[in-house]
Write an enzyme that holds these catalytic residues in place. Structure first.
Site, PDB file in Angstrom:
ATOM      1  N   LYS A 119      44.709  30.927  39.112  1.00 12.33           N
ATOM      2  CA  LYS A 119      45.921  31.041  38.295  1.00 12.33           C
ATOM      3  C   LYS A 119      46.636  29.709  38.109  1.00 12.33           C
ATOM      4  O   LYS A 119      47.311  29.523  37.097  1.00 12.33           O
ATOM      5  CB  LYS A 119      46.877  32.089  38.883  1.00 12.33           C
ATOM      6  CG  LYS A 119      46.353  33.504  38.716  1.00 12.33           C
ATOM      7  CD  LYS A 119      47.446  34.536  38.842  1.00 12.33           C
ATOM      8  CE  LYS A 119      46.902  35.914  38.466  1.00 12.33           C
ATOM      9  NZ  LYS A 119      47.878  36.970  38.606  1.00 12.33           N
ATOM     10  N   LYS A 211      37.088  38.666  35.236  1.00 10.89           N
ATOM     11  CA  LYS A 211      37.603  40.034  35.309  1.00 10.89           C
ATOM     12  C   LYS A 211      38.585  40.319  34.172  1.00 10.89           C
ATOM     13  O   LYS A 211      39.245  39.413  33.672  1.00 10.89           O
ATOM     14  CB  LYS A 211      38.241  40.294  36.680  1.00 10.89           C
ATOM     15  CG  LYS A 211      39.713  39.971  36.789  1.00 10.89           C
ATOM     16  CD  LYS A 211      40.304  40.560  38.053  1.00 10.89           C
ATOM     17  CE  LYS A 211      41.805  40.296  38.102  1.00 10.89           C
ATOM     18  NZ  LYS A 211      42.597  41.136  37.207  1.00 10.89           N
ATOM     19  N   LYS A 214      45.544  41.297  32.795  1.00 12.67           N
ATOM     20  CA  LYS A 214      46.722  41.366  31.933  1.00 12.67           C
ATOM     21  C   LYS A 214      47.043  39.996  31.380  1.00 12.67           C
ATOM     22  O   LYS A 214      47.540  39.864  30.273  1.00 12.67           O
ATOM     23  CB  LYS A 214      47.937  41.810  32.751  1.00 12.67           C
ATOM     24  CG  LYS A 214      47.869  43.207  33.229  1.00 12.67           C
ATOM     25  CD  LYS A 214      49.263  43.636  33.663  1.00 12.67           C
ATOM     26  CE  LYS A 214      49.207  44.410  34.946  1.00 12.67           C
ATOM     27  NZ  LYS A 214      49.367  43.554  36.127  1.00 12.67           N
TER      28      LYS A 214
HETATM   29  P1  ATP Z   1      47.450  39.582  36.390  1.00 16.38           P
HETATM   30  O1  ATP Z   1      46.430  38.983  35.476  1.00 16.38           O
HETATM   31  O2  ATP Z   1      48.875  39.370  35.955  1.00 16.38           O
HETATM   32  O3  ATP Z   1      47.212  39.231  37.851  1.00 16.38           O
HETATM   33  P2  ATP Z   1      46.018  42.025  36.781  1.00 16.38           P
HETATM   34  O4  ATP Z   1      45.329  42.569  35.608  1.00 16.38           O
HETATM   35  O5  ATP Z   1      45.189  41.284  37.783  1.00 16.38           O
HETATM   36  O6  ATP Z   1      47.232  41.145  36.255  1.00 16.38           O
HETATM   37  P3  ATP Z   1      47.576  43.200  38.901  1.00 16.38           P
HETATM   38  O7  ATP Z   1      48.913  43.800  38.685  1.00 16.38           O
HETATM   39  O8  ATP Z   1      47.497  41.833  39.506  1.00 16.38           O
HETATM   40  O9  ATP Z   1      46.789  43.215  37.496  1.00 16.38           O
HETATM   41  O10 ATP Z   1      46.705  44.183  39.784  1.00 16.38           O
HETATM   42  C1  ATP Z   1      47.027  45.564  39.950  1.00 16.38           C
HETATM   43  C2  ATP Z   1      45.850  46.290  40.582  1.00 16.38           C
HETATM   44  O11 ATP Z   1      44.780  46.384  39.623  1.00 16.38           O
HETATM   45  C3  ATP Z   1      45.256  45.574  41.802  1.00 16.38           C
HETATM   46  O12 ATP Z   1      44.875  46.553  42.758  1.00 16.38           O
HETATM   47  C4  ATP Z   1      44.040  44.890  41.251  1.00 16.38           C
HETATM   48  O13 ATP Z   1      43.054  44.676  42.246  1.00 16.38           O
HETATM   49  C5  ATP Z   1      43.578  45.893  40.202  1.00 16.38           C
HETATM   50  N1  ATP Z   1      42.805  45.238  39.146  1.00 16.38           N
HETATM   51  C6  ATP Z   1      43.250  44.248  38.343  1.00 16.38           C
HETATM   52  N2  ATP Z   1      42.292  43.886  37.464  1.00 16.38           N
HETATM   53  C7  ATP Z   1      41.210  44.675  37.734  1.00 16.38           C
HETATM   54  C8  ATP Z   1      39.907  44.788  37.165  1.00 16.38           C
HETATM   55  N3  ATP Z   1      39.547  44.004  36.164  1.00 16.38           N
HETATM   56  N4  ATP Z   1      39.061  45.718  37.674  1.00 16.38           N
HETATM   57  C9  ATP Z   1      39.446  46.527  38.706  1.00 16.38           C
HETATM   58  N5  ATP Z   1      40.654  46.463  39.282  1.00 16.38           N
HETATM   59  C10 ATP Z   1      41.537  45.557  38.818  1.00 16.38           C
HETATM   60 MG    MG Z   2      46.102  40.286  39.385  1.00 13.91          MG
END
Ligand code: ATP
Ligand code: MG
Length: 349
Positions: A119, A211, A214
């Protein structure tokens, strides 16, 4: 394993950041797992807004994002009466315990965290201190409730392991004081990551090596929980693939990350194994498979999307869920913080 393991009440904690659009990875990797656990455990599900501001969030947008994650929890079937649903900034004890953990965790431990490296990117000097210390706050989120189980996607495994290390070091460093205050051999449980079932790591639709996130700049990289049927169909049609038809065995997917990802998404949504999906689609071109996948996504997500839309503009209801959850969470968190203050040796009222 130690012979005399202290017994901790089983409790689940997990969080989702209000950082943008919730996506299929959050749904399959986290929220569906949260829903399944509520029948077996006491669960605390948190909208982690303190984590969100580790990268810049527009103050005009943040309230919308907090309410949207809350609406998604509810729309997916989390019961806010049976469980605790709240936003992190309403319970000050998270930040308070995080400070104590800043003094327990070692710089060397944080330096190994891959999420910070990813990040912060090339401009590390300009990253916030909060982004670096993020895992200590996450440890506090979990341990302020002395939670024992943490359902997360694969990407968060390293952070839950760090929370275990922090719990262990606190228990060791303060062992004498913990015993003297009547808490026995350990004050904090060592929380276990629950990374089970399918789709623990859903990949980007544009790049099978990273992955789905968001924070990815490309909206085409993810299926948002707010996407309508047309947007879903369009994104799946445009999803990166290779020119080969689908194989007849899972091993052949190892070298084809994009194909593997789409098959994995189909399997998770249909509640079958990847082998089952390949049994059905072996030899099929993506031009055949993709519309089937889009149909399945639309069938599964559209009721959730509709319910989210309905809920997320009902500020009165959403905010009352968060207020009620915060009040209940705070009772538990305050009890832990009092004990932590006694153990550390702070004088308190
Ligand atoms: P950011 O990019 O802002 O970190 P994010 O998409 O990673 O957002 P988070 O809020 O950080 O979302 O994560 C929330 C939950 O979703 C966590 O348990 C994380 O492990 C899970 N998660 C996030 N992205 C994935 C993915 N691509 N596949 C499976 N689980 C995910
Ligand atoms: Mg995340």
């Amino acid at each position: 394993m130690t012979a005399s393991k202290p017994a901790f009440k089983e409790r689940v904690f997990s969080g989702v950041q209000p950082t943008g659009n919730l996506h299929l990875g959050n749904y399959l990797g986290a929220i569906t797992k949260f829903v399944a656990l509520q029948d077996r455990y006491d669960c605390i599900y948190c909208v982690v807004d303190l984590h969100a501001i580790t990268v810049w969030q527009d103050p005009k947008e943040l309230p919308r994002a907090i309410r949207e994650v809350t609406a998604a929890f509810l729309a997916c079937g989390i019961d806010p009466k049976k469980n605790i649903v709240f936003n992190q900034s309403q319970v000050a004890e998270h930040a308070e315990l995080a400070w104590v953990f800043n003094c327990v965790a070692r710089l060397g431990w944080l330096n190994r965290m891959t999420q910070f490296k990813e990040k912060s990117g090339k401009d590390r000097e300009n990253a916030s201190v909060g982004l670096y210390a993020y895992p200590n706050l996450m440890a506090a989120d979990i341990l302020v409730y002395r939670a024992t189980h943490v359902p997360v996607g694969e990407d968060q495994k390293q952070h839950v392991e760090l929370a275990r290390d922090i719990a262990q070091k606190f228990n060791n460093d303060y062992a004498e004081s913990i015993a003297a205050h009547g808490f026995g051999p350990a004050f904090f449980p060592l929380p276990e990551p629950l990374i089970q079932g399918p789709a623990t790591r859903v990949m980007s639709l544009r790049d099978g090596q990273s992955k789905m996130s968001k924070s990815d700049a490309s909206d085409q990289s993810r299926i948002n929980l707010t996407d309508d049927a047309d947007a879903i169909a369009h994104k799946i049609r445009r999803a990166k693939t290779d020119p080969e038809p689908l194989p007849d065995n899972e091993k052949a997917l190892d070298a084809r990350p994009e194909a593997d990802n789409l098959v994995g998404i189909y399997a998770a949504l249909a509640g079958v194994s990847k082998a089952d999906v390949l049994n059905e689609f072996a030899g099929a071109q993506f031009s055949v498979f993709k519309p089937k996948l889009a149909d399945l996504l639309i069938a599964k997500l559209s009721p959730i999307t509709a319910e989210m839309r309905r809920l997320k503009d009902d500020f009165t209801y959403i905010d009352s869920v968060l207020a009620d959850g915060s009040a209940r969470a705070q009772v538990l968190a305050a009890e832990t913080m009092k004990a932590v203050k006694d153990i550390v040796g702070f004088v308190r009222r």
